[in-house]
Design a protein around this motif. Structure first.
Motif, short mmCIF file in Angstrom:
data_model
loop_
_atom_site.label_atom_id
_atom_site.label_comp_id
_atom_site.label_asym_id
_atom_site.label_seq_id
_atom_site.Cartn_x
_atom_site.Cartn_y
_atom_site.Cartn_z
N LEU A 131 0.83 -1.21 0.00
CA LEU A 131 0.00 0.00 0.00
C LEU A 131 0.87 1.26 0.00
N GLY A 132 2.01 1.20 0.67
CA GLY A 132 2.93 2.33 0.68
C GLY A 132 3.52 2.60 -0.69
N LEU A 133 3.80 1.53 -1.43
CA LEU A 133 4.35 1.67 -2.78
C LEU A 133 3.29 2.10 -3.80
N LEU A 134 2.08 1.56 -3.65
CA LEU A 134 1.04 1.77 -4.66
C LEU A 134 0.06 2.90 -4.35
N SER A 136 0.00 5.32 -0.99
CA SER A 136 0.50 6.50 -0.29
C SER A 136 1.66 6.09 0.61
N PRO A 137 2.71 6.89 0.68
CA PRO A 137 3.84 6.56 1.55
C PRO A 137 3.45 6.50 3.04
N TRP A 138 2.31 7.06 3.39
CA TRP A 138 1.86 7.00 4.78
C TRP A 138 1.63 5.55 5.24
N PHE A 139 1.33 4.66 4.31
CA PHE A 139 1.11 3.25 4.68
C PHE A 139 2.39 2.57 5.15
N PHE A 140 3.56 3.18 4.90
CA PHE A 140 4.81 2.60 5.40
C PHE A 140 4.88 2.63 6.93
N VAL A 141 3.96 3.34 7.55
CA VAL A 141 3.87 3.35 9.02
C VAL A 141 3.51 1.94 9.52
N VAL A 142 2.70 1.22 8.76
CA VAL A 142 2.24 -0.12 9.18
C VAL A 142 3.43 -1.07 9.35
N PRO A 143 4.28 -1.30 8.33
CA PRO A 143 5.40 -2.21 8.56
C PRO A 143 6.38 -1.69 9.61
#
Length: 184
Positions: A131-134, A136-143
């Motif tokens: 989701l972060g790649l596709l 929004s970068p905000w999804f990188f918070v999850v990993p």
């Protein structure tokens, strides 16, 4: 004092002669898969172990791979006392199965809690990365959050995801109410 290891075939011979087999894995692991006739005494409850369980017979300990049992062999031997003959199954349940010896698997029981945590953490990390790649970068918070949780679990021994999963409906079979394992 450590405990000597024996091959699964030798353990089977001793069991046929009256030895006592003790599974030191946790309740969720024992409920899912076990050696027929093995007594369940979780390593986490070692302080409550009945030292008279062997009644003068040899005692054989096992876990899944043998590593946990070997790492705790001095504690296990100390709990039984010097007069008890005791062993560790080399390779644990995995080697027992590979040797073609009987294992009972109950697929109605949930996966072991550790595997549930691995699946949950891996799924969250993968989904957050994608989701972060596709999206929004905000999804990188999850990993990042999952990684911080795993580091915290490794350092402190407390895993928040495991405590949440213990309360999941499919785990009530093994855990009954939260934080209390079902006796097998």
């Amino acid at each position: 004092m450590s405990l000597p290891t024996i091959k699964p075939s030798e353990a089977r011979r001793l069991l046929d002669g009256g030895a006592v087999l003790i599974d030191i894995r946790e309740a969720d692991e024992h409920a899912r898969e076990k050696i027929p006739g093995a007594r369940h005494m979780a390593l986490s409850s070692l302080d409550e172990m009945d030292v008279a369980v062997h009644h003068g017979k040899p005692v054989i300990f096992h876990c899944k791979s043998g590593v946990r049992t070997l790492a705790n062999a001095p504690r296990l031997a100390g709990k039984l006392g010097p007069s008890c003959e005791a062993f560790v199954v080399e390779g644990g349940l995995d080697a027992w199965r590979k040797a073609g010896l009987p294992v009972v698997t109950d697929r109605r029981q949930p996966l072991e809690l550790q595997r549930q945590v691995q699946i949950g953490a891996g799924s969250l990390a993968l989904a957050g990365t994608l989701l972060g790649l596709l999206m929004s970068p905000w999804f990188f918070v999850v990993p990042a959050f999952v990684g911080a949780g795993l580091v915290t679990a490794g350092v402190t021994g407390f895993c928040g995801m495991a405590h949440v999963l213990m309360r999941a409906p499919w785990n009530r079979v093994v855990y009954g109410s939260p934080m209390r394992a079902k006796k097998a």
